[in-house]
Scaffold this motif. Structure first.
Motif, PDB file in Angstrom:
ATOM      1  N   GLY A  82     -35.508   6.751 -17.870  1.00  0.00           N
ATOM      2  CA  GLY A  82     -36.191   6.886 -16.594  1.00  0.00           C
ATOM      3  C   GLY A  82     -35.737   5.871 -15.554  1.00  0.00           C
ATOM      4  N   LEU A  83     -34.867   4.941 -15.944  1.00  0.00           N
ATOM      5  CA  LEU A  83     -34.419   3.888 -15.032  1.00  0.00           C
ATOM      6  C   LEU A  83     -33.588   4.467 -13.891  1.00  0.00           C
ATOM      7  N   GLU A  84     -33.960   4.109 -12.675  1.00  0.00           N
ATOM      8  CA  GLU A  84     -33.226   4.563 -11.493  1.00  0.00           C
ATOM      9  C   GLU A  84     -31.969   3.700 -11.349  1.00  0.00           C
ATOM     10  N   ILE A  85     -30.800   4.333 -11.509  1.00  0.00           N
ATOM     11  CA  ILE A  85     -29.546   3.585 -11.404  1.00  0.00           C
ATOM     12  C   ILE A  85     -28.794   3.901 -10.115  1.00  0.00           C
ATOM     13  N   ILE A  86     -29.157   4.993  -9.442  1.00  0.00           N
ATOM     14  CA  ILE A  86     -28.539   5.352  -8.159  1.00  0.00           C
ATOM     15  C   ILE A  86     -29.633   5.354  -7.100  1.00  0.00           C
ATOM     16  N   ARG A  87     -29.338   4.647  -6.003  1.00  0.00           N
ATOM     17  CA  ARG A  87     -30.294   4.577  -4.894  1.00  0.00           C
ATOM     18  C   ARG A  87     -29.568   4.703  -3.566  1.00  0.00           C
ATOM     19  N   GLY A  88     -30.135   5.524  -2.678  1.00  0.00           N
ATOM     20  CA  GLY A  88     -29.758   5.503  -1.272  1.00  0.00           C
ATOM     21  C   GLY A  88     -28.461   6.158  -0.851  1.00  0.00           C
ATOM     22  N   ALA A  89     -27.806   6.935  -1.706  1.00  0.00           N
ATOM     23  CA  ALA A  89     -26.545   7.571  -1.298  1.00  0.00           C
ATOM     24  C   ALA A  89     -26.815   8.730  -0.345  1.00  0.00           C
ATOM     25  N   LYS A  90     -25.978   8.821   0.696  1.00  0.00           N
ATOM     26  CA  LYS A  90     -26.106   9.893   1.690  1.00  0.00           C
ATOM     27  C   LYS A  90     -24.759  10.560   1.890  1.00  0.00           C
ATOM     28  N   LYS A  91     -24.808  11.833   2.262  1.00  0.00           N
ATOM     29  CA  LYS A  91     -23.578  12.599   2.489  1.00  0.00           C
ATOM     30  C   LYS A  91     -22.872  12.061   3.730  1.00  0.00           C
ATOM     31  N   ALA A  92     -21.574  11.817   3.586  1.00  0.00           N
ATOM     32  CA  ALA A  92     -20.761  11.366   4.716  1.00  0.00           C
ATOM     33  C   ALA A  92     -20.532  12.537   5.660  1.00  0.00           C
TER      34      ALA A  92
END
Length: 144
Positions: A82-92
């Motif tokens: 359940g650990l969040e390893i990806i945060r905040g990525a947005k499509k270029a």
């Protein structure tokens, strides 16, 4: 009528192909040294922002009760599952690339600048983590 059905089928098929050219979905991470599957990561999107969590630890002998003891932020001592390893990525803009986010390596507790690039029609995902431009790229495999 035939042309309408053919056009509809083409649109539906192309929509499916386009939908796969996104990081959203389930991914197997691969160990760099052994080439064995390490974990199952689930990437989701909300409001144009991606997050990714460890759903399963798949490495042989993995401790399903492991905690992120190396983490130094709000994830310190949280369960790996359940650990969040990806945060905040947005499509270029204008690209099939997601960036400006962070990825956590739970094995060392470090956060890296993130770039996600679907390849091979979305069947694989290039995951680039870097600090000051120096880093490494892993290839994750989509779970069908």
């Amino acid at each position: 009528m035939k042309h309408t059905l053919a056009a509809t089928a083409l649109v539906l098929l192309s929509g499916t192909a386009l939908a796969q050219a996104t990081p959203v979905g389930q991914w197997h991470t691969i160990d760099d040294k052994t080439n064995e599957i390490k974990s199952l990561i689930v990437i989701s999107e909300s409001g144009g922002v991606l997050t990714g969590r460890i759903d399963k630890l798949l490495r042989k002998g993995a401790d399903q009760d492991a905690k992120c003891t190396e983490c130094t932020d709000d994830r310190k001592d949280k369960p790996m599952l359940g650990l969040e390893i990806i945060r905040g990525a947005k499509k270029a803009d204008g690209k099939d690339v997601w960036e400006d986010g962070k990825i956590l390596d739970p094995e060392n507790g470090k956060n890296y600048t993130l770039r996600l690039t679907p390849i091979e029609g979305g069947k694989k995902l290039e995951v680039r983590g870097s600090v000051f431009g120096i880093g490494r790229t892993q290839t994750w495999v989509r779970v069908q």
